[in-house]
Scaffold this motif. Structure first.
Motif, PDB file in Angstrom:
ATOM      1  N   UNK A 344       0.853  -1.186   0.000  1.00  9.53           N
ATOM      2  CA  UNK A 344       0.000   0.000   0.000  1.00  9.53           C
ATOM      3  C   UNK A 344       0.887   1.234   0.000  1.00  9.53           C
ATOM      4  N   UNK A 345       0.782   2.013  -1.073  1.00 11.83           N
ATOM      5  CA  UNK A 345       1.613   3.211  -1.241  1.00 11.83           C
ATOM      6  C   UNK A 345       0.770   4.484  -1.197  1.00 11.83           C
ATOM      7  N   UNK A 346       1.409   5.554  -0.786  1.00 11.20           N
ATOM      8  CA  UNK A 346       0.842   6.882  -0.980  1.00 11.20           C
ATOM      9  C   UNK A 346       1.230   7.296  -2.394  1.00 11.20           C
ATOM     10  N   UNK A 365      -6.824  -0.510   9.553  1.00 12.59           N
ATOM     11  CA  UNK A 365      -6.631  -1.770   8.858  1.00 12.59           C
ATOM     12  C   UNK A 365      -7.643  -2.793   9.366  1.00 12.59           C
ATOM     13  N   UNK A 366      -7.884  -3.862   8.592  1.00 12.38           N
ATOM     14  CA  UNK A 366      -8.821  -4.894   9.042  1.00 12.38           C
ATOM     15  C   UNK A 366      -8.387  -5.513  10.367  1.00 12.38           C
ATOM     16  N   UNK A 367      -9.351  -5.882  11.178  1.00 12.64           N
ATOM     17  CA  UNK A 367      -9.042  -6.513  12.465  1.00 12.64           C
ATOM     18  C   UNK A 367      -8.603  -7.960  12.293  1.00 12.64           C
ATOM     19  N   UNK A 368      -9.160  -8.644  11.309  1.00 14.86           N
ATOM     20  CA  UNK A 368      -8.834 -10.062  11.112  1.00 14.86           C
ATOM     21  C   UNK A 368      -9.120 -10.457   9.671  1.00 14.86           C
ATOM     22  N   UNK A 376      -1.419 -10.604   8.125  1.00 13.88           N
ATOM     23  CA  UNK A 376      -0.533  -9.771   8.936  1.00 13.88           C
ATOM     24  C   UNK A 376      -0.366  -8.424   8.239  1.00 13.88           C
ATOM     25  N   UNK A 377      -0.292  -7.401   9.036  1.00 15.14           N
ATOM     26  CA  UNK A 377      -0.086  -6.043   8.527  1.00 15.14           C
ATOM     27  C   UNK A 377       1.308  -5.597   8.934  1.00 15.14           C
ATOM     28  N   UNK A 378       2.142  -5.285   7.960  1.00 19.05           N
ATOM     29  CA  UNK A 378       3.484  -4.785   8.232  1.00 19.05           C
ATOM     30  C   UNK A 378       3.484  -3.291   7.936  1.00 19.05           C
ATOM     31  N   UNK A 379       3.634  -2.492   8.968  1.00 17.57           N
ATOM     32  CA  UNK A 379       3.612  -1.044   8.763  1.00 17.57           C
ATOM     33  C   UNK A 379       4.563  -0.361   9.730  1.00 17.57           C
ATOM     34  N   UNK A 380       4.917   0.865   9.393  1.00 21.47           N
ATOM     35  CA  UNK A 380       5.764   1.662  10.269  1.00 21.47           C
ATOM     36  C   UNK A 380       5.147   3.012  10.545  1.00 21.47           C
ATOM     37  N   UNK A 381       3.845   3.132  10.291  1.00 24.61           N
ATOM     38  CA  UNK A 381       3.157   4.413  10.519  1.00 24.61           C
ATOM     39  C   UNK A 381       1.902   4.188  11.338  1.00 24.61           C
ATOM     40  N   UNK A 393       7.383   6.133  -0.200  1.00 30.50           N
ATOM     41  CA  UNK A 393       6.023   6.427   0.257  1.00 30.50           C
ATOM     42  C   UNK A 393       5.172   5.199   0.608  1.00 30.50           C
ATOM     43  N   UNK A 394       5.821   4.059   0.907  1.00 26.55           N
ATOM     44  CA  UNK A 394       5.034   2.886   1.267  1.00 26.55           C
ATOM     45  C   UNK A 394       4.432   3.063   2.660  1.00 26.55           C
ATOM     46  N   UNK A 395       3.132   2.814   2.765  1.00 28.79           N
ATOM     47  CA  UNK A 395       2.417   2.947   4.029  1.00 28.79           C
ATOM     48  C   UNK A 395       2.395   1.622   4.781  1.00 28.79           C
ATOM     49  N   UNK A 396       2.142   0.535   4.080  1.00 25.14           N
ATOM     50  CA  UNK A 396       2.041  -0.763   4.735  1.00 25.14           C
ATOM     51  C   UNK A 396       2.135  -1.880   3.717  1.00 25.14           C
TER      52      UNK A 396
END
Length: 654
Positions: A344-346, A365-368, A376-381, A393-396
């Motif tokens: 997922x990019x901006x 993000x989705x709960x499940x 799994x959600x990999x993000x740094x924001x 600009x990658x969000x997740x």
């Protein structure tokens, strides 16, 4: 095992390493620039050290500052993540010279594979098939052009250093070679400090399939099967999956054996990826794949391998770097199910995937995952963080796993439909369209698929009347939840014996929308809209919409698509439309790299005017209409989002 490590990176990969290290009882030191002072990875770490200003050259590329931070905090090893200094052998030398451990391969291994041309010569000697092309040292344009003719068009010009699609150009005709070479060299120099290139045959229906390899310091090397990374835009991956669709036993055997052979040829230790290009024009065959390059680090897409093999590759990295043997033998590594990762990019997919900036005012993000799948959600924001022009600009990364590919694809579509991001333009609708694309769904994917289907994949249908009505209702002050329980308190302007409509103005793209919101006698809201939404006059808003309010805007979510509506300031009087016709503004912060025209020049619509370097890529700024240049930005200027780059002379109305 190490007691403390320093992570020489930022964003989601820094957060990813911290999670595994914490599970293993290893303390983590983060480093950060000015822009990242309040970043997620800084908050997650046990301690953090400031290393400089926001530009990467003053912070994340300063090996001396990073080593000093490790020594000052008592860290025993440095994990480089990916990007930045992760494949810089000089940095590895700095780390080891300071008595620290580099969590990755040796400097010698990185040097052996760091330059694409030298790596391909090495692989040829090791018996690994290599794509036809020119991989020599000479760089004269006449020689390169002649080699391109010998290879046969179309050809691919590639920077010999780095990756990520930077410094890469496809050339269809000899007349276009010179300009493409200049662009590739400029981009490569800016990204990697090295403008040398190689020229290769462009495969007509190329599949990008890579093999995850892992080695230790005892001479052991294994593979963890393959990943397909063929879904690319601008030569950059957007969806990756494991295993590769349509993979045959014969090709898998040949490819994985070649990958392990490549790793052993350089006594490789740690996580690495051998990237192959596969000619899929006649299906996947064992004699139609060639070595492209080796990434001597962890890859962005490593989670899909982890999900289908049940491994933690970061844990393997730490254990191998600490002197342990590989946690598993080849026979113990098995495949299970199918995993897909979407980045997922901006960015604005409809505008050629133009990178975007902005503050993430709303992030959900989705709960499940759906039943039968995992996610799994990999993000740094986090919500409230800003997408900076200084970094990718990658969000997740949204990663799903199912028993088979159809299950994983369904889970991906569901997860994208539940993702909500407001404050920056994002590519979730594009990702959902790609996942649902007929060819992609069938596994008939190659690196040209997105380009061939780009218009269909990036077109966003206009908002429906109900979507506009939902935005108008929210903008009117009636409440995002459409408070039907107490409409009297939620909507001012209601008279005792009749309704008084509240006029609300919205702007969607270039369209101005006027809505009139009132409350009916039965307590429901009524939203009347002007053309082109006549069909929804007296529209009843019966469903509670998914939406987000943020400063000056309303975003309404419909599946994976988000519609942004600006709520104009009623006191604003400036006629911005008139001004816009005479100016051309920067679509994002960046560096004016090359100016092609000058003051007083007459230009035509579509003519390239200048090149703006932003988000580590070059973007051509073209004339929106015919005109004469009155002012133009100078080369080398650093500009912010919205800065006037070009001003046109006033048109003679006579």
């Amino acid at each position: 095992m190490f007691a403390k490590i320093l992570i020489a990176n930022r964003g989601e990969i820094a957060c990813r390493v911290i999670r595994t290290a914490r599970k293993m009882g290893v303390r983590c030191v983060a480093v950060y620039s000015d822009a990242d002072a309040k970043a997620m990875h800084v908050a997650m770490a046990d301690e953090a050290v400031h290393i400089g200003a926001s530009p990467v050259g003053e912070s994340y590329l300063r090996g001396d500052k990073i080593v000093a931070a490790a020594l000052a905090t008592g860290a025993q090893a440095i994990h480089p993540g990916y990007g930045f200094l992760s494949e810089n052998p000089d940095f590895v030398d700095q780390v080891t010279a300071a008595g620290l451990t580099f969590i990755g391969p040796s400097a010698a291994s990185i040097r052996a594979m760091g330059l694409k041309d030298a790596a391909k010569r090495l692989m040829e000697k090791a018996g690994v098939p290599v794509v036809p092309g020119y991989h020599g040292e000479a760089q004269e344009i006449v020689l390169l052009a002649s080699k391109a003719r010998e290879i046969g068009y179309p050809v691919l010009i590639k920077a010999r250093a780095g990756g990520g699609g930077k410094g890469m150009r496809r050339v269809e005709h000899p007349d276009d070679f010179s300009e493409a070479l200049s662009g590739a060299r400029r981009e490569a120099k800016a990204a990697f400090g090295d403008d040398r290139v190689l020229v290769e045959k462009y495969v007509d229906k190329p599949r990008h399939i890579e093999v995850q390899v892992f080695g230790d310091n005892f001479g052991n090397a294994v593979h963890l099967y393959e990943r397909d990374c063929s879904a690319q835009r601008r030569h950059q991956k957007v969806i990756e999956e494991a295993p590769a669709p349509g993979m045959t036993p014969a090709l898998r055997k040949a490819m994985t054996e070649a990958a392990v052979k490549a790793a052993k040829a350089i006594s490789y230790s740690g996580a690495g990826t051998i990237e192959f290009i596969v000619d899929a024009s006649q299906g996947l065959k064992a004699d139609r794949f060639w070595f492209m390059e080796m990434n001597t680090r962890l890859q962005v897409e490593h989670p899909v391998t982890e999900m289908v093999t049940g491994t933690d590759l970061v844990e393997w990295q730490l254990r191998v770097a600490a002197g342990e043997k590989l946690p598993k033998t080849q026979s113990e590594i098995t495949l299970s199910g199918h995993a897909i990762e979407a980045r997922i990019y901006a960015e604005d997919a409809a505008k050629g995937f133009l990178p975007a900036t902005g503050t993430l005012h709303h992030l959900k993000f989705p709960d499940a995952a759906p039943e039968g799948a995992t996610m799994r959600i990999e993000t740094g924001v986090r919500a409230g963080d800003a997408i900076s022009p200084f970094y990718d600009p990658m969000i997740a990364k949204l990663v799903v796993h199912g028993k088979d590919r159809p299950t994983a694809l369904a889970a991906l579509g569901s997860a994208l439909a539940q993702t909500e991001i407001a404050g920056s333009t994002v590519n979730t609708a594009f990702l959902a369209a790609l996942a649902a694309d007929r060819d992609f769904s069938a596994g008939d994917v190659d690196t040209g698929l997105i380009g061939r289907h780009q218009e269909a994949l990036t077109v966003v249908p206009p908002p429906s009347g109900e979507t506009v009505a939902a935005a108008a209702l929210a903008a009117s002050g009636a409440g995002a939840q459409a408070a039907f329980d107490d409409p009297w308190s939620s909507l001012a302007g209601y008279a005792h014996f009749h309704t008084v409509a509240r006029r609300t103005r919205l702007r969607h793209g270039e369209e101005d929308i006027l809505a009139r919101v009132s409350v009916r006698p039965d307590g429901r809201f009524e939203v009347a809209l002007d053309a082109p939404y006549e069909a929804v006059n007296s529209h009843d808003l019966r469903a509670v919409p998914r939406l987000a309010r943020w400063p000056g805007h309303i975003t309404v979510f419909e599946g994976a698509t988000s519609y942004n509506f600006a709520v104009p300031d009623p006191l604003a009087k400036a006629d911005e439309a008139a001004a816009a016709s005479d100016t051309l503004r920067a679509p994002m912060p960046g560096l004016v790299k090359l100016v092609r025209v000058g003051k007083g020049d007459a230009v035509t619509k579509g003519q390239p005017l200048l090149i703006l370097e932003a988000m580590k890529m070059e973007h051509t700024i073209a004339a929106p209409h015919d005109g004469v240049i009155a002012e133009i930005a100078v080369e080398g200027a650093q500009v912010s989002d919205g800065t006037v780059l070009v001003r046109f002379a006033e048109q003679d109305q006579g």
